[in-house]
Enzyme design. Structure first.
Site: not given
Ligand code: TYM
Length: 339
Positions: A115, A201, A204
């Site tokens: 990023k 991947k 969004k």
């Molecule tokens: P975020 O908002 O990007 O995504 C939320 C969840 O979706 C999963 N995910 C995917 N899994 C499979 N294939 C994909 N293409 C894909 N895109 C997204 C992510 O792995 C995630 O589980 N940093 C985190 C949010 C967060 C968090 C936490 C998660 C903040 N604090 C504490 C767990 C525990 C994030 O940006 O996820």
């Protein structure tokens, strides 16, 4: 057992989020309700400000994400559903953990490298310390398990490293301050890839909407996106080994398996030897069948702002109560005097 996980409210829920994480959230919520454990799911709105954002959009996306999660089956009566901004203990614990996290650990995070890109000097400090807040998110509640997609595994390992170092430095093995959380990653849907590029991947932040299936897409849009999804001219193989070097074909077979609750091997046993002209409509229909009821519930829920705000308010109250004992213990372990 205590399950904790989060999602950034930065746009629509897409199929990667759903298959990689949210479907597991719902399953684990039900398991926890049956076993007397607890599940906490939150909107990582504090994480969302680590990248440039439009405040009004963050507010709207936060409400939309609550509606989407409830539409997917998160039940605010059985899970604690809230946003970080209403539970100040997350930010507070992050600061306390900043003393334990090492610059070198954060410098190695692939999300930071991706990023920030070449412009590290211009990246926000929040983007750099993002994983420390993520560690605080789970350590605050003594989470035992964290259901996430593969892309969050490294952040979870960092949370374990922080917990371990803090316990070593400021507590004892017999009386640790933090529980070391285990990630739970679904085998068939660990990493759902873009429909336009099998090596990126599904995300969004991809500028092309054709690269992802949004949970808000209608049936026609889903069928169109699958029809246009990038593939190769070969038919599907009958064995998993035949998917090697065919990232797009592997992705679609993986999505089918995850949606149908089966394995890639079983999908290839059914479709091996068939071309995409036959496979894609079957995949599209499978997606529409599962996502249409979620979409219906979402459309119904999203309009009622006061109901969505009430869910977050009630969830935050419960979360704060659970957060306070760990935060108190952390202050004490660090020798901080609080009157
Ligand atoms: P975020 O908002 O990007 O995504 C939320 C969840 O979706 C999963 N995910 C995917 N899994 C499979 N294939 C994909 N293409 C894909 N895109 C997204 C992510 O792995 C995630 O589980 N940093 C985190 C949010 C967060 C968090 C936490 C998660 C903040 N604090 C504490 C767990 C525990 C994030 O940006 O996820």
């Amino acid at each position: 057992m205590r399950i904790v996980s989060g999602i950034q409210p930065t746009g629509n829920l897409h199929l990667g989020n759903y298959l990689g994480a949210i479907r597991n959230w719902v399953k684990m919520q039900d398991d926890m309700a049956a076993q007397g454990g607890q599940s906490l799911y939150f909107l990582a709105d504090l994480h969302a400000i680590s990248m440039p954002h439009v405040p009004a959009e963050l507010t709207a996306n936060t409400r939309e994400m609550v509606a989407a999660l409830v539409a997917c089956g998160i039940d605010p009566e059985r899970s604690i559903l809230f946003n970080q901004a209403q539970v100040p203990q997350h930010a507070e614990l992050q600061w306390l953990l900043n003393g334990t996290a090492r610059m070198g650990w954060l410098n190695r995070m692939t999300q930071w490298k991706d990023k920030a890109g070449k412009n590290r000097e211009g990246a926000s400090v929040a983007l750099f310390t993002y994983p420390v807040l993520q560690a605080a998110d789970v350590l605050l509640y003594q989470a035992t398990h964290v259901p996430v997609g593969e892309d969050q595994k490294q952040h979870l390992e960092l949370a374990r490293d922080i917990a371990q170092k803090f316990n070593n430095d400021f507590a004892s093995e017999e009386n640790p301050v933090f529980t070391l959380p285990d990630p739970i990653i679904p085998p068939e849907a660990a990493r759902i890839m873009s429909l336009r590029n099998g090596s990126a991947k599904m995300s969004k932040s991809d500028p092309s909407d054709m690269s992802r299936i949004n949970l808000t897409d209608d049936a026609d849009t889903i069928m169109q996106k699958i029809k246009k999804a990038k593939t190769d001219p070969e038919p599907l193989p009958s064995e998993k080994a035949g998917l090697e070097g065919r990232a797009e074909a592997a992705n679609l077979a993986g999505i089918y398996a995850a949606m149908a609750g089966t394995s890639v091997e079983a999908v290839l046993a059914d479709f091996g030897g068939e071309g995409f002209g036959k496979f894609k409509p079957a995949l599209g229909e499978l997606l529409v069948e599962t996502l249409a009821p979620i979409n219906d519930r979402f459309v119904h829920l999203r309009a009622d702002h006061s109901a969505l705000d009430a869910i977050l308010k009630a969830g935050a109250e419960k979360a704060r109560t659970l957060a306070i004992p760990t935060l108190d213990k952390t202050y004490t372990a660090l020798g901080l005097v609080r009157g």
